[in-house]
Design a protein around this motif. Structure first.
Motif, PDB file in Angstrom:
ATOM      1  N   ASN A  18       0.837  -1.099  -0.357  1.00 13.55           N
ATOM      2  CA  ASN A  18      -0.037  -0.288   0.441  1.00 13.55           C
ATOM      3  C   ASN A  18       0.486   1.034  -0.347  1.00 13.55           C
ATOM      4  OD1 ASN A  18      -2.467  -2.028   0.382  1.00 13.55           O
ATOM      5  ND2 ASN A  18      -2.317  -2.233   2.157  1.00 13.55           N
ATOM      6  N   PHE A  19       2.431   1.005  -0.065  1.00 13.39           N
ATOM      7  CA  PHE A  19       3.471   2.093   0.097  1.00 13.39           C
ATOM      8  C   PHE A  19       4.065   2.418  -0.482  1.00 13.39           C
ATOM      9  CE2 PHE A  19       0.824   1.945   4.250  1.00 13.39           C
ATOM     10  CZ  PHE A  19       0.137   3.227   4.496  1.00 13.39           C
ATOM     11  N   PHE A  20       4.945   3.374  -1.274  1.00 10.18           N
ATOM     12  CA  PHE A  20       6.176   3.300  -1.191  1.00 10.18           C
ATOM     13  C   PHE A  20       6.825   4.383  -1.164  1.00 10.18           C
ATOM     14  CE2 PHE A  20       9.294   5.204  -4.184  1.00 10.18           C
ATOM     15  CZ  PHE A  20       9.767   4.549  -4.987  1.00 10.18           C
ATOM     16  N   VAL A  21       8.290   3.571  -0.456  1.00 10.98           N
ATOM     17  CA  VAL A  21       9.265   4.592  -0.400  1.00 10.98           C
ATOM     18  C   VAL A  21      10.134   4.650  -0.360  1.00 10.98           C
ATOM     19  CG1 VAL A  21      10.795   4.593   2.488  1.00 10.98           C
ATOM     20  CG2 VAL A  21       7.675   4.087   2.518  1.00 10.98           C
ATOM     21  N   LEU A  22      11.042   5.967  -0.173  1.00 10.41           N
ATOM     22  CA  LEU A  22      12.135   6.833  -1.223  1.00 10.41           C
ATOM     23  C   LEU A  22      12.851   7.068   0.250  1.00 10.41           C
ATOM     24  CD1 LEU A  22      14.588   6.747  -2.934  1.00 10.41           C
ATOM     25  CD2 LEU A  22      13.553   8.266  -4.234  1.00 10.41           C
ATOM     26  N   PHE A  97      16.023  10.903   5.746  1.00  2.75           N
ATOM     27  CA  PHE A  97      15.168  11.365   4.260  1.00  2.75           C
ATOM     28  C   PHE A  97      14.863  10.690   3.764  1.00  2.75           C
ATOM     29  CE2 PHE A  97      19.310  14.868   4.651  1.00  2.75           C
ATOM     30  CZ  PHE A  97      18.700  15.956   5.086  1.00  2.75           C
ATOM     31  N   ALA A  98      13.191  11.175   4.328  1.00  2.00           N
ATOM     32  CA  ALA A  98      12.485   9.936   3.339  1.00  2.00           C
ATOM     33  C   ALA A  98      11.010  10.676   2.713  1.00  2.00           C
ATOM     34  CB  ALA A  98      12.024   9.482   4.482  1.00  2.00           C
ATOM     35  N   SER A  99      10.521   9.643   1.556  1.00  2.00           N
ATOM     36  CA  SER A  99       9.490  10.473   1.186  1.00  2.00           C
ATOM     37  C   SER A  99       8.564   9.231   1.785  1.00  2.00           C
ATOM     38  CB  SER A  99       9.431  10.620   0.212  1.00  2.00           C
ATOM     39  OG  SER A  99       7.999  11.075  -0.856  1.00  2.00           O
ATOM     40  N   VAL A 100       7.214   9.268   1.575  1.00  2.00           N
ATOM     41  CA  VAL A 100       6.371   8.373   1.690  1.00  2.00           C
ATOM     42  C   VAL A 100       4.866   8.742   1.715  1.00  2.00           C
ATOM     43  CG1 VAL A 100       5.353   6.427   4.104  1.00  2.00           C
ATOM     44  CG2 VAL A 100       7.302   7.128   4.626  1.00  2.00           C
ATOM     45  N   ILE A 101       4.836   7.426   0.190  1.00  2.00           N
ATOM     46  CA  ILE A 101       3.517   7.277   0.058  1.00  2.00           C
ATOM     47  C   ILE A 101       2.352   6.135  -0.119  1.00  2.00           C
ATOM     48  CG2 ILE A 101       2.379   7.947  -2.859  1.00  2.00           C
ATOM     49  CD1 ILE A 101       4.837  10.138  -3.091  1.00  2.00           C
ATOM     50  N   GLU A 102       1.519   6.409   0.222  1.00  2.00           N
ATOM     51  CA  GLU A 102       0.069   5.768   0.378  1.00  2.00           C
ATOM     52  C   GLU A 102      -0.408   5.840  -0.748  1.00  2.00           C
ATOM     53  OE1 GLU A 102      -3.961   4.277   2.890  1.00  2.00           O
ATOM     54  OE2 GLU A 102      -2.633   6.147   3.402  1.00  2.00           O
ATOM     55  N   LEU A 112       6.369   7.832  -8.799  1.00  2.00           N
ATOM     56  CA  LEU A 112       8.635   7.632  -8.144  1.00  2.00           C
ATOM     57  C   LEU A 112       8.886   9.147  -8.379  1.00  2.00           C
ATOM     58  CD1 LEU A 112      11.297   6.698  -7.942  1.00  2.00           C
ATOM     59  CD2 LEU A 112      10.978   5.846 -10.451  1.00  2.00           C
ATOM     60  N   SER A 113       8.551   9.605  -9.544  1.00  2.00           N
ATOM     61  CA  SER A 113       8.532  11.554  -9.158  1.00  2.00           C
ATOM     62  C   SER A 113       8.383  12.264  -8.170  1.00  2.00           C
ATOM     63  CB  SER A 113       7.515  11.767 -10.959  1.00  2.00           C
ATOM     64  OG  SER A 113       8.457  13.498 -11.287  1.00  2.00           O
ATOM     65  N   LYS A 114       7.173  12.183  -7.467  1.00  2.00           N
ATOM     66  CA  LYS A 114       6.946  12.471  -6.490  1.00  2.00           C
ATOM     67  C   LYS A 114       7.757  12.221  -5.342  1.00  2.00           C
ATOM     68  CE  LYS A 114       4.792  16.104  -4.149  1.00  2.00           C
ATOM     69  NZ  LYS A 114       4.526  17.372  -4.248  1.00  2.00           N
ATOM     70  N   SER A 115       8.298  10.860  -4.926  1.00  2.00           N
ATOM     71  CA  SER A 115       8.441  10.794  -3.934  1.00  2.00           C
ATOM     72  C   SER A 115      10.223  11.524  -4.910  1.00  2.00           C
ATOM     73  CB  SER A 115       8.808   9.295  -4.047  1.00  2.00           C
ATOM     74  OG  SER A 115       7.915   8.880  -3.889  1.00  2.00           O
ATOM     75  N   PHE A 116      11.020  11.334  -5.491  1.00  2.00           N
ATOM     76  CA  PHE A 116      12.256  11.656  -5.884  1.00  2.00           C
ATOM     77  C   PHE A 116      12.744  12.958  -5.431  1.00  2.00           C
ATOM     78  CE2 PHE A 116      16.663  13.330  -8.801  1.00  2.00           C
ATOM     79  CZ  PHE A 116      16.735  12.901  -7.381  1.00  2.00           C
ATOM     80  N   GLU A 117      11.341  14.234  -5.958  1.00  2.00           N
ATOM     81  CA  GLU A 117      10.596  15.689  -5.685  1.00  2.00           C
ATOM     82  C   GLU A 117      10.858  16.021  -4.301  1.00  2.00           C
ATOM     83  OE1 GLU A 117       7.566  19.385  -6.257  1.00  2.00           O
ATOM     84  OE2 GLU A 117       7.533  16.818  -8.000  1.00  2.00           O
ATOM     85  N   ASN A 118      10.372  14.968  -3.489  1.00  2.00           N
ATOM     86  CA  ASN A 118      10.208  15.009  -2.350  1.00  2.00           C
ATOM     87  C   ASN A 118      11.740  15.473  -0.844  1.00  2.00           C
ATOM     88  OD1 ASN A 118       7.755  15.254  -2.395  1.00  2.00           O
ATOM     89  ND2 ASN A 118       7.233  13.317  -1.605  1.00  2.00           N
ATOM     90  N   VAL A 119      12.233  14.043  -1.611  1.00  2.00           N
ATOM     91  CA  VAL A 119      13.299  13.584  -0.783  1.00  2.00           C
ATOM     92  C   VAL A 119      14.749  14.821  -1.229  1.00  2.00           C
ATOM     93  CG1 VAL A 119      15.494  11.970  -0.498  1.00  2.00           C
ATOM     94  CG2 VAL A 119      13.550  11.429  -0.686  1.00  2.00           C
ATOM     95  N   SER A 120      15.042  15.310  -2.879  1.00  2.00           N
ATOM     96  CA  SER A 120      15.472  16.172  -3.885  1.00  2.00           C
ATOM     97  C   SER A 120      15.673  17.193  -3.052  1.00  2.00           C
ATOM     98  CB  SER A 120      15.712  15.564  -4.780  1.00  2.00           C
ATOM     99  OG  SER A 120      14.727  16.359  -5.353  1.00  2.00           O
ATOM    100  N   SER A 121      14.174  18.024  -3.066  1.00  2.00           N
ATOM    101  CA  SER A 121      14.487  18.845  -3.060  1.00  2.00           C
ATOM    102  C   SER A 121      14.972  18.764  -0.958  1.00  2.00           C
ATOM    103  CB  SER A 121      12.892  19.494  -2.437  1.00  2.00           C
ATOM    104  OG  SER A 121      12.194  18.929  -2.648  1.00  2.00           O
ATOM    105  N   GLU A 122      13.566  18.289  -0.441  1.00  2.00           N
ATOM    106  CA  GLU A 122      14.750  19.018   1.089  1.00  2.00           C
ATOM    107  C   GLU A 122      15.817  18.415   1.620  1.00  2.00           C
ATOM    108  OE1 GLU A 122      13.255  19.523   3.526  1.00  2.00           O
ATOM    109  OE2 GLU A 122      11.268  19.800   2.971  1.00  2.00           O
ATOM    110  N   ILE A 227       8.862  13.409   4.167  1.00  2.00           N
ATOM    111  CA  ILE A 227       7.480  13.679   3.859  1.00  2.00           C
ATOM    112  C   ILE A 227       6.615  12.775   3.272  1.00  2.00           C
ATOM    113  CG2 ILE A 227       6.934  15.289   2.039  1.00  2.00           C
ATOM    114  CD1 ILE A 227      10.555  15.276   2.562  1.00  2.00           C
ATOM    115  N   LYS A 228       5.831  12.402   3.818  1.00  2.00           N
ATOM    116  CA  LYS A 228       4.168  12.249   4.022  1.00  2.00           C
ATOM    117  C   LYS A 228       3.408  12.433   3.064  1.00  2.00           C
ATOM    118  CE  LYS A 228       3.837  12.392   8.727  1.00  2.00           C
ATOM    119  NZ  LYS A 228       3.287  12.121   9.752  1.00  2.00           N
TER     120      LYS A 228
END
Length: 259
Positions: A18-22, A97-102, A112-122, A227-228
């Motif tokens: 249910n989740f994707f974590v980067l 640093f972590a991005s968690v997307i339900e 994937l794009s949103k996850s990398f944006e979240n982590v790389s921008s922070e 970033i959740k």
């Protein structure tokens, strides 16, 4: 230069999760050797003759598969605890640093794009904050070799030159570098970080997450490294978790000099 080691857990197109974590951690380039040399003795417990053949990989360690088949669960758990405990070294100043997307909240092709944006921008903001403190540093993202390689390099180039939702990446030295996890202890550490964050959100197993949580990047007293994008139901579920019947043990004391 600061290096950000990242790995993913929970494939963006896998219907069984249910989740994707980067997720991963940043460390100053001169401190990577100490981290590697602190992990190697843990590998020696499982193969004294050839510790480099031991790969720490969250999912297979927990399941006791591949090279971990037949190794007692207590020994596998102790290895996880001892490796994650390295995040706590105050001199390293490791930041997670972590991005968690339900996945139900976003189209699978955007995860994937949103996850990398979240982590790389922070991470970019973190580097910018050091510049304001008269400590200019560039950053480099290092991934495990993955099927996402070409897409992530394209995203990095786009975010740097065209921009993302909140601006551009201004402090990256180069597009992401990809390494074989078997050859990099720090990629293996990033794997454990990503996996145990995933376990927390996916299965409510907070044992590894508790070891990681204190080291999420914070700025001005506010935690911003996690970033959740999760539902209210998920937040409620995680706030009412029962005590785990099999808590993690304490870390094994280190018997080596600090960095």
């Amino acid at each position: 230069m600061y290096l950000l080691y990242l790995d993913e857990s929970g494939h963006s197109h896998d219907p069984s999760s249910n989740f994707f974590v980067l997720a991963g951690f940043s460390v100053f380039e001169r401190q990577t050797h100490w981290l590697e040399s602190a992990i190697d003795p843990i590998a020696t417990r499982f193969n004294a003759e050839n510790p480099s053949a031991v790969e720490f990989h969250g999912a297979v360690m927990r399941a006791g598969k591949e090279m971990w088949h037949g190794i007692p669960p207590a020994d596998r758990v102790q290895a996880v605890v001892d490796i994650l405990a390295l995040l706590s070294n105050p001199q390293l100043k490791v930041r997670v640093f972590a991005s968690v997307i339900e996945k139900s909240l976003l189209h699978q092709d955007q995860i994937l794009s949103k996850s990398f944006e979240n982590v790389s921008s922070e991470f970019d903001k973190y580097l910018a904050s050091m510049y304001l403190k008269k400590n200019p540093q560039r950053g480099l993202v290092i991934f495990d070799k993955t099927s996402y390689e070409e897409k992530l390099q394209t995203l990095s180039h786009f975010f740097k030159h065209q921009g993302h939702t909140n601006g551009k990446l201004r402090n990256f030295a180069e597009v992401p570098l990809f390494l074989d996890s078997k050859a990099s202890r720090l990629i293996q550490l990033a794997d454990l970080v990503a996996y145990w964050i995933f376990r927390y959100f996916q299965s409510g197993d907070d044992r590894g997450f508790k070891l990681i949580q204190p080291y999420f990047h914070s700025y001005a007293g506010t935690q911003c490294g996690l970033i959740k994008m999760v539902s209210a139901e998920t937040e409620q579920r995680l706030q009412s978790l029962p005590e785990n019947a099999y808590p993690f043990p304490s870390p094994t004391p280190l018997n080596r000099a600090q960095p």
